[in-house]
Design a protein around this motif. Structure first.
Motif, PDB file in Angstrom:
ATOM      1  N   ASN B  77       0.149  -0.971  -0.246  1.00  0.00           N
ATOM      2  CA  ASN B  77      -0.357   0.315  -0.259  1.00  0.00           C
ATOM      3  C   ASN B  77       0.989   1.606  -0.146  1.00  0.00           C
ATOM      4  O   ASN B  77       0.524   2.359  -0.667  1.00  0.00           O
ATOM      5  N   THR B  78       1.578   1.222   0.643  1.00  0.00           N
ATOM      6  CA  THR B  78       2.924   2.940   0.754  1.00  0.00           C
ATOM      7  C   THR B  78       3.622   2.711  -0.326  1.00  0.00           C
ATOM      8  O   THR B  78       3.771   3.783  -1.042  1.00  0.00           O
ATOM      9  N   ALA B  79       3.943   1.795  -1.008  1.00  0.00           N
ATOM     10  CA  ALA B  79       4.811   1.961  -2.257  1.00  0.00           C
ATOM     11  C   ALA B  79       3.789   1.571  -2.938  1.00  0.00           C
ATOM     12  O   ALA B  79       4.562   2.632  -3.801  1.00  0.00           O
ATOM     13  N   TRP B  80       3.164   1.728  -3.133  1.00  0.00           N
ATOM     14  CA  TRP B  80       2.379   1.517  -5.226  1.00  0.00           C
ATOM     15  C   TRP B  80       0.825   1.910  -4.778  1.00  0.00           C
ATOM     16  O   TRP B  80       0.506   2.398  -6.025  1.00  0.00           O
ATOM     17  N   GLY B  81       0.447   2.324  -3.992  1.00  0.00           N
ATOM     18  CA  GLY B  81      -0.811   2.536  -3.339  1.00  0.00           C
ATOM     19  C   GLY B  81      -1.764   2.234  -3.953  1.00  0.00           C
ATOM     20  O   GLY B  81      -2.981   2.770  -4.156  1.00  0.00           O
ATOM     21  N   VAL B  82      -1.780   0.385  -3.538  1.00  0.00           N
ATOM     22  CA  VAL B  82      -3.051   0.236  -3.674  1.00  0.00           C
ATOM     23  C   VAL B  82      -3.918   0.175  -2.473  1.00  0.00           C
ATOM     24  O   VAL B  82      -3.512  -0.188  -1.769  1.00  0.00           O
ATOM     25  N   PRO B  83      -5.277   0.214  -3.179  1.00  0.00           N
ATOM     26  CA  PRO B  83      -6.397   0.144  -1.677  1.00  0.00           C
ATOM     27  C   PRO B  83      -5.974  -0.714  -1.291  1.00  0.00           C
ATOM     28  O   PRO B  83      -5.989  -1.941  -1.444  1.00  0.00           O
ATOM     29  N   VAL B  84      -6.027  -0.824   0.071  1.00  0.00           N
ATOM     30  CA  VAL B  84      -5.864  -1.809   0.786  1.00  0.00           C
ATOM     31  C   VAL B  84      -6.707  -3.125   1.549  1.00  0.00           C
ATOM     32  O   VAL B  84      -6.386  -4.146   0.935  1.00  0.00           O
ATOM     33  N   LEU B  85      -8.232  -2.468   0.721  1.00  0.00           N
ATOM     34  CA  LEU B  85      -8.715  -3.567   0.974  1.00  0.00           C
ATOM     35  C   LEU B  85      -8.863  -5.030  -0.704  1.00  0.00           C
ATOM     36  O   LEU B  85      -8.857  -6.389   0.337  1.00  0.00           O
ATOM     37  N   GLY B 139      12.218  -1.401   9.794  1.00  0.00           N
ATOM     38  CA  GLY B 139      12.959  -1.641  11.060  1.00  0.00           C
ATOM     39  C   GLY B 139      12.107  -1.152  12.494  1.00  0.00           C
ATOM     40  O   GLY B 139      11.055  -1.319  12.396  1.00  0.00           O
ATOM     41  N   ALA B 140      12.797  -1.318  13.320  1.00  0.00           N
ATOM     42  CA  ALA B 140      12.116  -1.133  14.854  1.00  0.00           C
ATOM     43  C   ALA B 140      11.293  -0.103  14.635  1.00  0.00           C
ATOM     44  O   ALA B 140       9.732  -0.462  15.492  1.00  0.00           O
ATOM     45  N   ASN B 141      10.767   0.715  14.019  1.00  0.00           N
ATOM     46  CA  ASN B 141       9.861   1.907  13.610  1.00  0.00           C
ATOM     47  C   ASN B 141       8.787   1.470  13.330  1.00  0.00           C
ATOM     48  O   ASN B 141       7.428   2.028  12.992  1.00  0.00           O
ATOM     49  N   GLY B 142       8.911   0.884  12.148  1.00  0.00           N
ATOM     50  CA  GLY B 142       7.522  -0.243  11.303  1.00  0.00           C
ATOM     51  C   GLY B 142       7.005   0.397  10.155  1.00  0.00           C
ATOM     52  O   GLY B 142       8.406   1.629   9.589  1.00  0.00           O
ATOM     53  N   ILE B 143       6.328   0.154   9.730  1.00  0.00           N
ATOM     54  CA  ILE B 143       5.850   1.568   8.959  1.00  0.00           C
ATOM     55  C   ILE B 143       4.592   2.555   9.602  1.00  0.00           C
ATOM     56  O   ILE B 143       3.848   1.800  10.001  1.00  0.00           O
ATOM     57  N   PHE B 144       4.228   3.931   8.748  1.00  0.00           N
ATOM     58  CA  PHE B 144       3.265   4.567   8.746  1.00  0.00           C
ATOM     59  C   PHE B 144       2.617   4.990   7.260  1.00  0.00           C
ATOM     60  O   PHE B 144       3.108   4.454   6.627  1.00  0.00           O
ATOM     61  N   GLY B 145       1.953   5.652   7.498  1.00  0.00           N
ATOM     62  CA  GLY B 145       1.183   6.433   6.370  1.00  0.00           C
ATOM     63  C   GLY B 145       0.470   4.937   5.700  1.00  0.00           C
ATOM     64  O   GLY B 145       0.409   5.105   4.264  1.00  0.00           O
ATOM     65  N   ILE B 146      -0.032   4.026   6.357  1.00  0.00           N
ATOM     66  CA  ILE B 146      -0.491   3.059   5.625  1.00  0.00           C
ATOM     67  C   ILE B 146      -2.451   4.038   4.802  1.00  0.00           C
ATOM     68  O   ILE B 146      -2.378   4.076   5.838  1.00  0.00           O
TER      69      ILE B 146
END
Lengths: 256, 326
Positions: B77-85, B139-146
């Motif tokens: 989702n964060t890399a290519w913006g594919v809708p999450v559902l 890493g330990a920070n994880g991924i933001f902006g989903i």
């Protein structure tokens, strides 16, 4: 025609030669007995036929196909059903569900068709329950269908194992000491049941050390001692065989 | 009709379902969000129940499958913006493929041995995430902006409008309950229960025990992976600490405490283990102590769980009439 062929079957457990080059063949439609004193290797032969143990050498064929080394569930699907010497039921589940276990290999619905509740899946389920009930009527346990299996008496648990095996539409049913723990009345009913199984066209291979049952039920016998075949004949002839008498009663000239 | 135990039980389930569906109307945002967490863990518990409850496999690494679903969603989702559902099926497949790879060699292990291996599995996954494998997990920070899920162009934001997210989760949980109860009462569910009850007898009756155990693992993993999508999209942020060994323990406890092999039991387990501690916020430091004592008491006096599975009823009377030729 021979339905089951056991050819030079050998099994070693460490240093113990449990089954030593045993060969016999079971003709289609027969009630065939495998007898011998305790520890003679009867159950081991069963477990070799049904794929529970791996053979050290020799081969097993069934209905013209080589089944040596095939996994147990495949062998059941090919038409060999069995019961266990030490009763192995799904004790917390109902009597009916236990029989449905035997029906499993004749059904084909998987997780997806179950979740989609397809029409054929429901039909298959209904037919399986109908068949399971019919098998319970056949062995005389229909009234107990909804009781948990563990509530059955010992003799009835043996009958339930037979019903479960029959539910898979076997061509050959292997009964491992079915009379174990049964009283005389129940044993007489068992002889009758074995006859009715044969009348359905199912070949019966019986392991037993209750000689009276074997003599009444079987048409042909193989006798094992210390893993070796010592006789093969009709029951009346086997009874007279000096080797067999010695195996069962010990020879007369032992010093005490 | 006389109110027998069966009808009372059905009535109670219906009442709970109505209370649940109307919850956002009488609960504030905070408590609605608590229910959202309950729903996520209920879905996870139900997916673990296939492995642990029906299959009888002591699997304490379920958080690994949950993590793989959540990270697949977050990364794509964060890399290519594919809708999450849209990513839900992919998250499920990713977790399922991982399950096949991991479970195949260990599926024959029994009880405690399997337990230890699965604990190792969930730790390896967490450590891999912390160490930013392939440079994609943050890493330990994880991924933001989903991004939030959107249905018909309408954003459903789990932070701003937990009430909306609640209904998304409720639909997913409802579908899970229906599908899994169909599964439980099918040839597949029975085969798993036979295998769990006595593997030798099951194999001797013609059931491919190893195959069914593997299938149970994969279905459980796929569902945990899909639940991971809804979790990642709920607050738009994930990090490895959400998928620790402790999370696996919680899922395990939900199943065991509620009633192994029982769908209502697992749902109750999720409510008690995720929801109840919120009620005792004031007791902060004693919470885990009380929790531990309750677990010990439960395992002594009711080891089968609070709501163990009810015996299955078959339409015997209806079928008794029709004669089947043998």
């Amino acid at each position: 025609m021979s339905l089951l062929g056991v050819e030079n079957v050998t099994k070693r457990f460490g240093g113990l030669l449990a089954v030593d080059h045993v060969s016999f063949s079971v003709p289609e439609g027969a009630v065939f007995g495998l007898i011998g004193p305790n520890g003679a290797g009867k159950t081991t032969v069963f477990n070799l036929i049904t794929g529970n143990y791996e053979l050290d050498s020799g081969s097993v064929s069934f209905a013209g196909a080589n089944i040596t080394g095939k996994p147990t569930h495949r062998i059941v699907a090919m038409g060999i059903a069995r019961t266990f010497q030490t009763i192995r039921l799904f004790s917390d589940m109902s009597v009916l569900e236990n029989v449905l276990a035997g029906r499993h290999c004749r059904m084909r619905s998987g997780p997806v068709s179950a979740m989609l509740r397809l029409k054929w899946q429901r039909k298959e389920e209904r037919e399986a329950i109908g068949k399971a009930l019919a098998e319970l009527r056949f062995v005389g346990l229909a009234a107990q269908a909804e009781n948990p299996a563990r509530n059955l008496s010992y003799g009835n648990q043996r009958l339930l194992e037979i019903a479960r095996a029959l539910a898979s539409d076997p061509r050959l049913i292997i009964l491992d000491e079915p009379a174990g723990g049964m009283n005389e009345l129940e044993t007489a009913a068992l002889v009758n049941l074995i006859g009715r199984i044969r009348d359905r066209g199912i070949t019966v291979l019986l392991i037993e050390h209750d000689m009276s049952l074997v003599m009444k039920a079987c048409e042909q016998l193989v006798v094992l001692e210390y893993g070796k075949k010592i006789a093969e004949d009709e029951p009346d002839a086997v009874k007279q065989d000096p080797l067999v008498i010695e195996a069962y009663l010990g020879s007369g000239d032992e010093d005490f | 009709m006389k109110p027998d135990a069966d009808n009372i039980r059905k009535g109670a389930y219906a009442a709970v379902a109505v209370l649940w569906i109307l919850a956002p109307l009488y609960l504030d945002k905070y408590w609605t969000d608590v229910l959202n967490n309950v729903a996520i863990y209920a879905a996870l518990g139900l997916s673990l129940n296939i492995i642990l409850g029906y299959g009888g496999m002591f699997h304490m690494g379920h958080a690994a499958f949950f993590a793989i679903g959540a990270y697949t969603t977050a990364i794509v989702n964060t890399a290519w913006g594919v809708p999450v559902l849209w990513l839900m099926p992919f998250a499920g497949i990713a977790a399922g493929v991982f399950a096949v790879a991991v479970a195949r060699p260990i599926i024959h292990l029994r009880g405690d041995y399997l337990l230890i291996v699965t604990i190792g599995m969930v730790e390896i996954v967490r450590i891999a995430l912390v160490n930013n494998v392939f440079g994609i997990t943050g890493g330990a920070n994880g991924i933001f902006g989903i991004s939030s899920p959107s249905i018909f162009g309408r954003q459903i934001n789990g932070v701003v409008a937990p009430g909306h997210y609640f209904y998304l989760l409720t639909v997913f949980l409802g579908a899970t309950i229906i599908l899994f109860s169909l599964l439980e009462h099918s040839r597949f569910g029975r085969a798993l229960k036979f295998t769990c009850s006595d593997e030798v007898a099951a194999t001797g009756s013609g059931i491919n025990a190893a195959g069914y155990k593997l299938a149970a693992f994969v279905i459980g993993a796929v569902w945990a992976g899909m639940t991971g999508t809804l979790y990642a999209a709920k607050i738009g942020f994930i990090s490895p600490e959400s998928f620790s060994f402790w999370e696996s323990v919680i899922m395990f406890m939900i199943v065991i405490l509620g009633g192994s092999g029982s769908i209502p039991g697992v749902l109750l387990g999720a409510i008690l283990i995720i929801g109840l501690p919120e009620l005792f916020q004031g007791l902060q430091q004693y919470r885990l102590l009380i929790f531990g004592i309750v677990l010990v008491v439960m395992m002594i006096f009711r080891p089968q769980g609070i709501l163990p599975p009810a015996p299955r009823k078959y339409p015997v009377d209806k079928l008794e009439k029709q004669e089947v030729s043998l």
